[in-house]
Design an enzyme around this catalytic site. Structure first.
Site, PDB file in Angstrom:
ATOM      1  N   GLU A   1      -6.979   4.206   7.856  1.00 42.52           N
ATOM      2  CA  GLU A   1      -6.847   5.654   7.610  1.00 42.52           C
ATOM      3  C   GLU A   1      -8.120   6.198   6.981  1.00 42.52           C
ATOM      4  OE1 GLU A   1      -3.131   5.417   5.489  1.00 42.52           O
ATOM      5  OE2 GLU A   1      -2.166   4.761   7.349  1.00 42.52           O
TER       6      GLU A   1
ATOM      7  N   HIS B   1      -9.529   0.479   4.898  1.00 44.24           N
ATOM      8  CA  HIS B   1      -8.246   0.762   5.536  1.00 44.24           C
ATOM      9  C   HIS B   1      -8.478   1.709   6.722  1.00 44.24           C
ATOM     10  CE1 HIS B   1      -4.196   2.258   6.245  1.00 44.24           C
ATOM     11  NE2 HIS B   1      -3.764   1.175   5.621  1.00 44.24           N
TER      12      HIS B   1
ATOM     13  N   ASN C   1       0.866  -1.181   0.000  1.00 43.30           N
ATOM     14  CA  ASN C   1       0.000   0.000   0.000  1.00 43.30           C
ATOM     15  C   ASN C   1       0.904   1.233   0.000  1.00 43.30           C
ATOM     16  OD1 ASN C   1      -1.798   2.056   0.464  1.00 43.30           O
ATOM     17  ND2 ASN C   1      -2.231   1.483   2.592  1.00 43.30           N
TER      18      ASN C   1
ATOM     19  N   LYS D   1       0.080   4.198  -0.230  1.00 44.52           N
ATOM     20  CA  LYS D   1      -0.617   5.366   0.343  1.00 44.52           C
ATOM     21  C   LYS D   1      -0.467   6.578  -0.596  1.00 44.52           C
ATOM     22  CE  LYS D   1       0.382   3.563   4.883  1.00 44.52           C
ATOM     23  NZ  LYS D   1       0.082   3.709   6.279  1.00 44.52           N
TER      24      LYS D   1
ATOM     25  N   GLU E   1      -5.138  -5.331  10.618  1.00 44.22           N
ATOM     26  CA  GLU E   1      -4.163  -4.250  10.770  1.00 44.22           C
ATOM     27  C   GLU E   1      -4.469  -3.469  12.049  1.00 44.22           C
ATOM     28  OE1 GLU E   1      -2.206  -2.997   6.906  1.00 44.22           O
ATOM     29  OE2 GLU E   1      -4.086  -1.889   6.992  1.00 44.22           O
TER      30      GLU E   1
ATOM     31  N   GLY F   1       2.315   2.252  10.577  1.00 41.30           N
ATOM     32  CA  GLY F   1       3.209   3.395  10.400  1.00 41.30           C
ATOM     33  C   GLY F   1       3.881   3.864  11.681  1.00 41.30           C
TER      34      GLY F   1
ATOM     35  N   SER G   1       3.554  -2.107  10.364  1.00 40.54           N
ATOM     36  CA  SER G   1       5.002  -2.027  10.556  1.00 40.54           C
ATOM     37  C   SER G   1       5.724  -3.349  10.269  1.00 40.54           C
ATOM     38  CB  SER G   1       5.328  -1.522  11.961  1.00 40.54           C
ATOM     39  OG  SER G   1       4.827  -0.197  12.123  1.00 40.54           O
TER      40      SER G   1
END
Ligand code: PEP
Length: 258
Positions: free
Chosen positions: A100, A98, A12, A14, A170, A176, A215
């Site tokens: 985010e 996702h 991904n 992003k 996730e 991140g 991560s």
């Protein structure tokens, strides 16, 4: 127990990069990926999907998008891109839910379920992301939270829809941050998710690929992927470096038979 699930590693990217960097990174991964034991997917920013499709050429690396519209038909949805448009650009996969997007862009459970359905209506394979926040984990609610996120999709689309999908666990606190879930903790959540599906359809549960994301790096991938219910990874930061991404893919390939 041996499984026939083929591991997958999806990158991904992003909101990173230019057309030029996307072309180089996509081309590099496409050329260097040779191990058929693992399926690789690249999810560039939407505006770079065409460039990456060209850079991949005949490579077996698949293309994915990071988002799609929840509407299926063309229409007055300014700024949106439909699943059919993504498929037309060469996408095979699309991320749905996702964290985010859930946290910043209004993708709550009901929207995620609609997007999942819209993806499948366009014959795309959704990669459904679920995960708990740090607060939820510390309150001991991880399994409830991911279970509810998964159930929202099953209630809307039916369990059979999971036969043509991938799931990604996730934990939000690991994305991140450089903080990875301990392999046994991740395994516990993955096993729980598979169990929830098995309660409704054991065959689909047995073949469902459940990726871990948060991560993942070359140094921690092998331990995570060695867990019985972890079938590969969804990789953010490390997917922006072809060498790191391919070395994570190698770790997945080597643990194909648990
Ligand atoms: C992600 O973006 O889905 C992700 C897991 O990011 P990172 O690998 O950087 O934690």
């Amino acid at each position: 127990m041996a499984t026939t699930r083929r591991p997958m590693v999806a990158g991904n990217w992003k909101m990173h990069g230019t057309r030029a960097t996307a072309r180089v990174l996509g081309g590099d991964v496409g050329r260097r990926h040779e191990d058929a034991r693992v399926e690789l997917v690249l999810c560039p920013p939407l505006v770079h999907v065409g460039v990456v499709a060209e850079a991949l050429g005949q490579s077996p690396v698949a293309l994915g998008a990071q988002n799609l519209a929840r509407w299926t038909d063309d229409g007055a949805y300014t700024g949106e891109v439909s699943g059919a448009m993504l498929a037309d650009m060469g996408c095979r996969y699309v991320l749905v839910g996702h964290s985010e997007r859930r946290a910043l862009l209004g993708d709550e459970d009901a929207v995620v379920a609609e997007k999942f359905a819209a993806a499948q209506a366009a014959r795309l394979l959704p990669i459904l992301c679920v995960g708990e926040t740090l607060e939820e984990r510390e309150a001991g609610r991880s399994l409830d939270v991911v279970g509810a996120q998964l159930r929202a999709v099953i209630d809307h689309c039916g369990v059979a829809a999971l036969a043509d999908a991938v799931l990604a666990y996730e934990p939000v606190w690991a994305i991140g941050t450089g903080r990875t879930a301990a392999a046994e903790d991740a395994q516990e959540v993955h096993a729980h998710l598979r169990c929830l599906v098995a309660e409704q359809d054991a065959k689909i549960a047995g073949s469902l690929r459940i990726l871990y994301g948060g991560s993942v790096k070359p140094g921690n991938a092998a331990e995570l992927f060695a867990q019985a219910d972890i079938d590969g990874g969804l990789i953010g930061g490390a997917s922006l470096n072809a060498g790191d991404f391919l070395s994570i893919a190698q770790a997945a390939a080597q643990t194909q038979s648990h």
